[in-house]
Design a protein around this motif. Structure first.
Motif, PDB file in Angstrom:
ATOM      1  N   LEU A   1     -42.889  22.628 -11.425  1.00  0.00           N
ATOM      2  CA  LEU A   1     -43.495  23.087 -10.474  1.00  0.00           C
ATOM      3  C   LEU A   1     -44.547  23.571  -9.130  1.00  0.00           C
ATOM      4  O   LEU A   1     -44.329  23.409  -7.346  1.00  0.00           O
ATOM      5  CB  LEU A   1     -43.116  24.695 -10.680  1.00  0.00           C
ATOM      6  CG  LEU A   1     -42.963  25.780  -9.980  1.00  0.00           C
ATOM      7  CD1 LEU A   1     -41.385  25.677  -9.441  1.00  0.00           C
ATOM      8  CD2 LEU A   1     -42.593  27.081 -10.629  1.00  0.00           C
ATOM      9  N   TYR A   2     -45.761  23.139  -9.527  1.00  0.00           N
ATOM     10  CA  TYR A   2     -46.901  22.509  -9.008  1.00  0.00           C
ATOM     11  C   TYR A   2     -46.688  21.906  -8.370  1.00  0.00           C
ATOM     12  O   TYR A   2     -47.677  21.948  -6.593  1.00  0.00           O
ATOM     13  CB  TYR A   2     -48.254  22.603  -9.218  1.00  0.00           C
ATOM     14  CG  TYR A   2     -49.433  23.055  -9.007  1.00  0.00           C
ATOM     15  CD1 TYR A   2     -50.416  22.843  -8.787  1.00  0.00           C
ATOM     16  CD2 TYR A   2     -50.304  21.138  -8.537  1.00  0.00           C
ATOM     17  CE1 TYR A   2     -51.688  23.992  -8.270  1.00  0.00           C
ATOM     18  CE2 TYR A   2     -50.778  21.509  -7.318  1.00  0.00           C
ATOM     19  CZ  TYR A   2     -51.687  22.557  -7.852  1.00  0.00           C
ATOM     20  OH  TYR A   2     -53.033  21.357  -6.847  1.00  0.00           O
TER      21      TYR A   2
ATOM     22  N   LYS B   1     -38.590  33.834  -9.749  1.00  0.00           N
ATOM     23  CA  LYS B   1     -39.448  34.377  -8.587  1.00  0.00           C
ATOM     24  C   LYS B   1     -39.546  33.346  -7.381  1.00  0.00           C
ATOM     25  O   LYS B   1     -39.735  34.048  -6.524  1.00  0.00           O
ATOM     26  CB  LYS B   1     -40.449  33.410 -10.070  1.00  0.00           C
ATOM     27  CG  LYS B   1     -41.483  34.196 -10.805  1.00  0.00           C
ATOM     28  CD  LYS B   1     -42.033  33.891 -11.493  1.00  0.00           C
ATOM     29  CE  LYS B   1     -42.703  35.214 -12.335  1.00  0.00           C
ATOM     30  NZ  LYS B   1     -43.639  33.677 -13.491  1.00  0.00           N
ATOM     31  N   LEU B   2     -38.000  32.380  -7.593  1.00  0.00           N
ATOM     32  CA  LEU B   2     -38.077  31.761  -6.041  1.00  0.00           C
ATOM     33  C   LEU B   2     -37.326  32.708  -5.215  1.00  0.00           C
ATOM     34  O   LEU B   2     -36.887  31.502  -4.092  1.00  0.00           O
ATOM     35  CB  LEU B   2     -38.352  29.637  -6.374  1.00  0.00           C
ATOM     36  CG  LEU B   2     -39.642  29.280  -7.231  1.00  0.00           C
ATOM     37  CD1 LEU B   2     -39.049  28.153  -8.011  1.00  0.00           C
ATOM     38  CD2 LEU B   2     -39.770  29.527  -5.763  1.00  0.00           C
ATOM     39  N   HIS B   3     -36.503  33.391  -5.886  1.00  0.00           N
ATOM     40  CA  HIS B   3     -35.832  34.261  -4.733  1.00  0.00           C
ATOM     41  C   HIS B   3     -34.201  32.981  -5.140  1.00  0.00           C
ATOM     42  O   HIS B   3     -33.975  33.015  -4.856  1.00  0.00           O
ATOM     43  CB  HIS B   3     -36.142  34.819  -3.400  1.00  0.00           C
ATOM     44  CG  HIS B   3     -36.943  35.404  -3.529  1.00  0.00           C
ATOM     45  ND1 HIS B   3     -36.885  36.440  -4.278  1.00  0.00           N
ATOM     46  CD2 HIS B   3     -38.443  35.292  -3.388  1.00  0.00           C
ATOM     47  CE1 HIS B   3     -37.662  37.036  -4.078  1.00  0.00           C
ATOM     48  NE2 HIS B   3     -39.576  36.281  -3.813  1.00  0.00           N
TER      49      HIS B   3
ATOM     50  N   ARG C   1     -28.664  30.390  -8.678  1.00  0.00           N
ATOM     51  CA  ARG C   1     -28.787  29.290  -9.536  1.00  0.00           C
ATOM     52  C   ARG C   1     -28.907  30.589 -10.866  1.00  0.00           C
ATOM     53  O   ARG C   1     -28.739  29.888 -11.909  1.00  0.00           O
ATOM     54  CB  ARG C   1     -29.604  28.525  -9.092  1.00  0.00           C
ATOM     55  CG  ARG C   1     -29.909  27.598  -9.657  1.00  0.00           C
ATOM     56  CD  ARG C   1     -28.940  26.212 -10.023  1.00  0.00           C
ATOM     57  NE  ARG C   1     -29.418  25.310 -11.046  1.00  0.00           N
ATOM     58  CZ  ARG C   1     -28.467  25.286 -11.851  1.00  0.00           C
ATOM     59  NH1 ARG C   1     -27.358  25.896 -11.988  1.00  0.00           N
ATOM     60  NH2 ARG C   1     -29.196  24.232 -13.071  1.00  0.00           N
ATOM     61  N   ALA C   2     -29.827  31.281 -10.524  1.00  0.00           N
ATOM     62  CA  ALA C   2     -30.066  32.330 -11.847  1.00  0.00           C
ATOM     63  C   ALA C   2     -29.188  32.819 -12.388  1.00  0.00           C
ATOM     64  O   ALA C   2     -29.416  32.450 -13.833  1.00  0.00           O
ATOM     65  CB  ALA C   2     -31.161  33.395 -11.199  1.00  0.00           C
TER      66      ALA C   2
ATOM     67  N   ARG D   1     -33.147  45.550  -8.883  1.00  0.00           N
ATOM     68  CA  ARG D   1     -34.331  45.970  -7.942  1.00  0.00           C
ATOM     69  C   ARG D   1     -35.463  44.851  -6.474  1.00  0.00           C
ATOM     70  O   ARG D   1     -35.651  46.266  -6.307  1.00  0.00           O
ATOM     71  CB  ARG D   1     -35.671  45.508  -9.272  1.00  0.00           C
ATOM     72  CG  ARG D   1     -36.446  46.344  -9.046  1.00  0.00           C
ATOM     73  CD  ARG D   1     -37.839  45.891 -10.895  1.00  0.00           C
ATOM     74  NE  ARG D   1     -38.559  45.213 -10.157  1.00  0.00           N
ATOM     75  CZ  ARG D   1     -39.465  43.993 -10.965  1.00  0.00           C
ATOM     76  NH1 ARG D   1     -39.517  45.284 -12.666  1.00  0.00           N
ATOM     77  NH2 ARG D   1     -40.169  43.792 -10.674  1.00  0.00           N
ATOM     78  N   PHE D   2     -34.682  44.103  -6.509  1.00  0.00           N
ATOM     79  CA  PHE D   2     -34.912  43.221  -5.627  1.00  0.00           C
ATOM     80  C   PHE D   2     -34.622  44.022  -4.288  1.00  0.00           C
ATOM     81  O   PHE D   2     -35.122  44.037  -2.926  1.00  0.00           O
ATOM     82  CB  PHE D   2     -34.981  41.766  -5.336  1.00  0.00           C
ATOM     83  CG  PHE D   2     -34.977  41.166  -4.150  1.00  0.00           C
ATOM     84  CD1 PHE D   2     -36.371  40.584  -4.286  1.00  0.00           C
ATOM     85  CD2 PHE D   2     -33.640  40.618  -3.935  1.00  0.00           C
ATOM     86  CE1 PHE D   2     -36.381  39.957  -2.747  1.00  0.00           C
ATOM     87  CE2 PHE D   2     -33.847  40.514  -2.495  1.00  0.00           C
ATOM     88  CZ  PHE D   2     -34.872  39.725  -2.069  1.00  0.00           C
TER      89      PHE D   2
END
Length: 322
Positions: free
Chosen positions: A266-267, A293-295, A299-300, A320-321
């Motif tokens: 990811l880095y 976290k990557l919005h 896919r999530a 929540r978002f």
């Protein structure tokens, strides 16, 4: 192709090969591959295996005509890279066995790989640019630019051709035929020797002695590639990359090997690879959390539904978002 004793090794062939159209800038050889620009279609570079002479199953295709290319001379075939210049005088870098073309410079007259390690130098717009660690582009694009030295080469003039790049000396033939030699820092060569032996203690000591940010950036990229996280932390701290140091510390605290590998991927901005590592290790929650976290909401949700787990978590985070 012959070896140094004059014994025939192989005869690479392909359909439509016209040998008379080839010149030194169209051909390049390393210990395991021969690359040549296809004379009938200069947008394609064909790759052959040196021992068998058979065409490799990868060929490198570009959008415009390629005028000059060269493969690097490192021993490991997995590290085999190719640099080339197209007809717009832009310079690109790609892996030979996993092609992915990335632009690294423009207005380039000529370039040369180092004879003993992975350094790459080019003459661009009257300057000599030297990338001490071109692999950094696959690790961290910001470090690629930091691990690069720019030197004014005013005496070289226009349309100069680089002939050799041995050790830390570049030899350039000027347009009027005269030879010019330009030297670069001798320290990256020493750094390569330490990293090849995995002697990171000495590498850090060298960087502390020289106190050059290019060398620190070079060491940071090399140690990320070798997954030597303690060295990465020291090197990034030396060039004031606070946010990256924080992320490296976060990686070091992760509990399992797959989660650390995924965070490193990811880095390097390889999101799909990171997700794949987590899914193969059955770390579904981590994969879902990473996509959140990557919005990447859809896919999530897809992962959650496929594995019948944490669907409510995804929906709660999404709510929540919103």
């Amino acid at each position: 192709m012959y070896n140094y004793e004059g014994k025939l090794i192989s005869t690479p062939k392909f359909q439509g090969l016209r040998v008379e159209f080839l010149n030194a800038r169209h051909l390049s050889i390393s210990s395991d591959v021969l690359a040549l620009i296809d004379p009938s279609n200069p947008k394609v570079v064909r790759v052959f295996d040196v021992i068998s002479g058979k065409p490799s199953n990868v060929s490198i295709e570009h959008s415009t005509e390629i005028v000059e290319m060269e493969v690097n001379q490192v021993e490991m075939s997995s590290e085999r890279k190719m640099a080339f210049i197209d007809s717009n005088r832009d310079m690109f870098l790609t892996m030979v066995h996993k092609p992915g073309i990335l632009k690294i410079a423009s207005i380039v007259d000529s370039f040369q790989w180092n004879d003993g390690n992975d350094m790459l130098a080019c003459i661009s717009d009257g300057k000599l640019l030297t990338w001490f660690y071109p692999n950094a582009i696959y690790v961290d694009r910001d470090l690629m630019n930091k691990a690069m030295a720019v030197k004014e080469a005013a005496d070289v003039g226009k349309l100069a051709q680089m002939l050799t790049f041995n050790g830390n000396i570049c030899t350039v033939r000027r347009l009027d035929g005269a030879l010019a030699t330009i030297s670069i820092s001798p320290y990256p060569k020493i750094l390569y020797e330490y990293v090849d032996k995995a002697d990171f203690e000495k590498a850090i000591r060298l960087c502390r002695f020289v106190k050059e940010s290019t060398l620190w950036a070079c060491l940071a990229a090399m140690s990320i590639y070798c997954r030597e996280l303690n060295t990465v932390e020291i090197a990034l701290a030396a060039i004031d990359e606070a946010d990256k140091v924080q992320f490296i510390n976060y990686i070091k605290d992760l509990p399992s090997e797959p989660s650390r590998n995924a965070a490193l991927a990811l880095y390097c901005k390889k999101v799909n690879e990171a997700e794949q590592i987590l899914l193969q290790a059955r770390l579904y929650y981590r994969a879902i959390k990473m996509d959140i976290k990557l919005h990447r909401w859809e896919r999530a949700l897809e992962i959650a539904v496929q594995n019948k787990t944490h669907v409510d978590t995804v929906i709660a985070y999404r709510q929540r978002f919103l």
